[in-house]
Design a protein around this motif. Structure first.
Motif: not given
Lengths: 107, 227
Positions: A48-49, A51-52, A54-56, A63, A74, B168, B188, B191-192, B195-196, B199-200, B207-209, B211-212
């Motif tokens: 999951v981390l 994947a996140a 990858v997305a970010t 930001g 990608v 990526p 996943a 979570g993604a 995070a997205l 992010s702003p 944000p990545v954390l 995602a958990l």
């Protein structure tokens, strides 16, 4: 610009803190008996981390939206991975797509 | 059987070598950018050896060069690196026993070698992938940083080569097989998305954390709805 000793202290503190994050998992793990369920949960957490990340990493820069060239690269890599293309092809195609789009003036 | 195994290993090593090469080029740009921002040549070298985490290193250099508080830059870097804590729990057994291996293996922990390790089914291959990728990237990254810091602005914009898309794509290719499992895929994707969405508004790393949370979202309904 900041003093050299400040930079050294900062590098050491950042290095030590980062090492503590990296070291805690392997050490704590060795001290406890983990159920198969817990093991699976941790593997899932790592996926999951990633994947996140990858997305970010694909879509965000500082930001804000990273522009179109990078996520397009990608995406091409992802489609090739889904089609089971060789790893080298996936990575090079992702980079080439982004580079080519930028050459064409796509942000 | 044996020849299949050998081919697999050669393929694995070639894939890892490609990632090392790409990280080496990013290291080149890190060294060049740090010196270009006015830091002494030894600063990017020291950071690359003791911190050894690209995203946090770029962030530290960028924040301090922009006139930011160095303590805040350290905290920002730590936040970016906090994801290594859950990574360590996931791949902790791959490092092997003994303090020497644990210490060295921990310092070599990266997104890339965690992803390579998770993508292998066999414990022996997992170990080979983790250590080879970790050592390879450590050598290439530091060599790249030294070359970049000394040579200056030879390559300062790796975006021109699309390397920002390669990173990526590497992780995506390695994570994709694990996403065949429906529950993992749900976790996943959730979570993604978290995070997205975050992010702003939040500093990098957080944000990545967050995602958990996807792990919980995808697991709870299944356990309740289990027939």
């Amino acid at each position: 610009m900041i003093e050299p000793w400040v930079v050294i202290v900062c590098a050491l503190v950042l290095g030590a803190g980062t090492f503590a994050f990296r070291f805690a998992g392997p050490v704590l793990r060795a001290r406890m008996e983990l159920s198969e369920h817990a093991e699976r949960l941790m593997a899932t957490s790592a996926v999951v981390l990633l994947a996140a990340l990858v997305a970010t990493a694909a879509l965000i820069d500082g930001g804000e939206f990273a522009g179109f060239a990078r996520p397009a690269g990608v995406l091409v890599g992802g489609v090739l991975a889904w089609l089971k293309a060789p790893f080298v092809v996936i990575v090079l195609a992702a980079a080439a797509t982004a580079a080519l789009l930028r050459l064409l003036g796509v942000p | 059987m044996r020849s299949t195994q050998r081919t697999l290993d050669r393929d694995l090593l070639r894939d890892i070598a490609l990632v090392c090469l790409a990280d080496g080029i990013v290291g080149l740009s890190y060294g060049a950018i740090a010196v270009g921002e006015g830091f002494a040549v030894w600063v990017p070298m020291l950071m690359s050896v003791v911190v050894f985490a690209g995203a946090a290193q770029f962030m530290f250099i960028g924040l301090v060069a922009a006139g930011g508080n160095p303590i805040a830059a350290v905290l920002a870097g730590l936040l970016v690196n906090a994801r290594h804590l859950p990574f360590g729990f996931a791949v902790g057994d791959v490092l092997g026993r003994g303090w020497g291996r644990r210490i060295a293996g921990s310092h070599l922990m990266l997104d890339e070698n965690v992803a390579f390790a998770l993508a292998q089914d066999d414990p022996a291959r997992r170990r080979v992938a983790y250590w080879t990728c970790g050592i390879g990237v450590f050598v290439c990254w530091n060599a790249g940083v030294v070359a970049g810091a000394v040579a200056g602005t030879a390559i300062s914009d790796t975006d021109l080569f699309g390397l920002d898309a390669a990173f990526p794509a590497v992780l995506l290719a390695l994570v994709l097989p694990a996403l065949k499992d429906r529950r993992t895929r749900l976790a996943a994707l959730a979570g993604a998305a978290v995070a997205l969405a975050a992010s702003p508004f939040l500093p990098a790393g957080l944000p990545v954390l967050l995602a958990l949370a996807g792990v919980l979202l995808a697991w709870r309904p299944r356990e309740k709805a289990a027939p």
